[in-house]
Design a protein around this motif. Structure first.
Motif, mmCIF file in Angstrom:
data_model
loop_
_atom_site.group_PDB
_atom_site.id
_atom_site.type_symbol
_atom_site.label_atom_id
_atom_site.label_comp_id
_atom_site.label_asym_id
_atom_site.label_seq_id
_atom_site.Cartn_x
_atom_site.Cartn_y
_atom_site.Cartn_z
ATOM 1 N N GLU A 195 17.739 -56.975 -13.746
ATOM 2 C CA GLU A 195 16.842 -55.829 -13.660
ATOM 3 C C GLU A 195 16.577 -55.266 -15.059
ATOM 4 O OE1 GLU A 195 17.913 -54.129 -9.235
ATOM 5 O OE2 GLU A 195 19.147 -53.478 -10.907
ATOM 6 N N GLY A 196 15.311 -55.083 -15.374
ATOM 7 C CA GLY A 196 14.927 -54.581 -16.675
ATOM 8 C C GLY A 196 14.768 -55.655 -17.739
ATOM 9 N N ASP A 197 14.932 -56.938 -17.376
ATOM 10 C CA ASP A 197 14.848 -58.024 -18.355
ATOM 11 C C ASP A 197 13.424 -58.545 -18.563
ATOM 12 O OD1 ASP A 197 17.571 -57.812 -18.599
ATOM 13 O OD2 ASP A 197 17.912 -59.970 -18.575
ATOM 14 N N VAL A 198 12.473 -58.066 -17.791
ATOM 15 C CA VAL A 198 11.075 -58.454 -17.999
ATOM 16 C C VAL A 198 10.411 -57.402 -18.881
ATOM 17 C CG1 VAL A 198 8.855 -58.942 -16.933
ATOM 18 C CG2 VAL A 198 10.957 -59.643 -15.786
ATOM 19 N N ALA A 199 9.961 -57.831 -20.052
ATOM 20 C CA ALA A 199 9.267 -56.915 -20.964
ATOM 21 C C ALA A 199 7.777 -56.914 -20.629
ATOM 22 C CB ALA A 199 9.490 -57.347 -22.404
#
Length: 252
Positions: A159-163
């Motif tokens: 979670e949160g690793d896609v910029a």
């Protein structure tokens, strides 16, 4: 049944796509060699639009999943009987991905409604189906399999690793472990606004053995007699070589 009819209605009622995914991969295949210790797949892309992004529907969110081949798994539960640990129960899980990673721009609980997850099977629990012998403990066995493979690094929630930049360019990097299963992998990308999927894209990733590993694997499966004889000859040669080295060492 009512839930699935509602899901079908939602899919039919989706508006025409005003935002579409343009996808790219750093590599479309991964070669497994004797020295393979894992690899990274960079998944990137852009959002194509015919008009400015709508503000009323909320911010754009992106979810990326990478799934390995589906294989059957037998999960066993151990109990202590008369002081001895034995396999007391078991459950067959027919559709368990050998590897699964789900990366997102935000926590999945905030951007992914349960019904949408049920339709597209995005999260790790939804990607694992216990479809064996009916059992009241089927969910427990599925949860146990997930815990085991998460501890092994085979199931990951990132979670949160896609910029995501300017709601247009997105990228993420998925780390593949060293103990990959050979086969056809697939990467899926989902665009969401306001909890609705507005576009999806899917692309395959070929994971296969190369070099001597490929030759040994093919020989073992397609010519088992020759493979067995070759293994016997190699064992005899290795044994003779070891004994000869030891004999020469004793003479010194």
């Amino acid at each position: 049944m009512v839930r699935y009819l509602l899901a079908l209605f939602i899919l039919i009622a989706l508006p025409a796509r005003a935002e579409e995914i343009v996808l790219g991969l750093s590599a479309e295949s991964v070669g497994i060699t004797a020295r393979f210790d894992g690899d990274d797949i960079l998944i990137f892309g852009a959002v194509k639009r015919d008009a400015p992004p709508p503000d009323a529907d909320g911010p754009l969110e992106v979810i990326v999943t990478v799934s390995g081949p589906l294989t059957p798994v037998m999960v066993r539960k151990r109990d202590r009987v008369f002081g001895i640990w034995v396999n007391a129960q078991r459950e067959r899980i027919n559709l368990a991905p050998s590897f699964y990673a789900a990366a997102s721009t935000a926590p999945l609980a905030h951007i992914l409604p349960p019904l949408v997850d049920e339709i597209y099977a995005i999260t790790v629990p939804r990607a694992v189906y216990a479809t064996g012998v009916p059992s009241d403990d089927a969910d427990d066995f599925s949860a146990a399999l997930i815990r085991i493979r998460e501890s092994e690094g085979m199931y990951r929630t990132l979670e949160g690793d896609v910029a995501l930049e300017e709601e247009t360019l997105f990228r993420t990097r998925i780390a593949l472990p060293a103990n990959l299963t050979e086969g056809d992998y697939r990467a899926r990308i989902f665009l969401l606004r306001g909890g609705r999927v507005i576009d999806t894209q899917e692309t395959p990733i070929d994971v296969h053995k190369v070099g001597i590993e490929r030759w040994l694997y093919t020989t073992a499966h397609e010519q088992p007699i020759f493979y067995g004889l070759l293994s016997l000859v190699l064992a005899l040669v290795a044994g003779w070589g070891a004994s000869e080295v030891f004999r020469q060492w004793q003479r010194r």
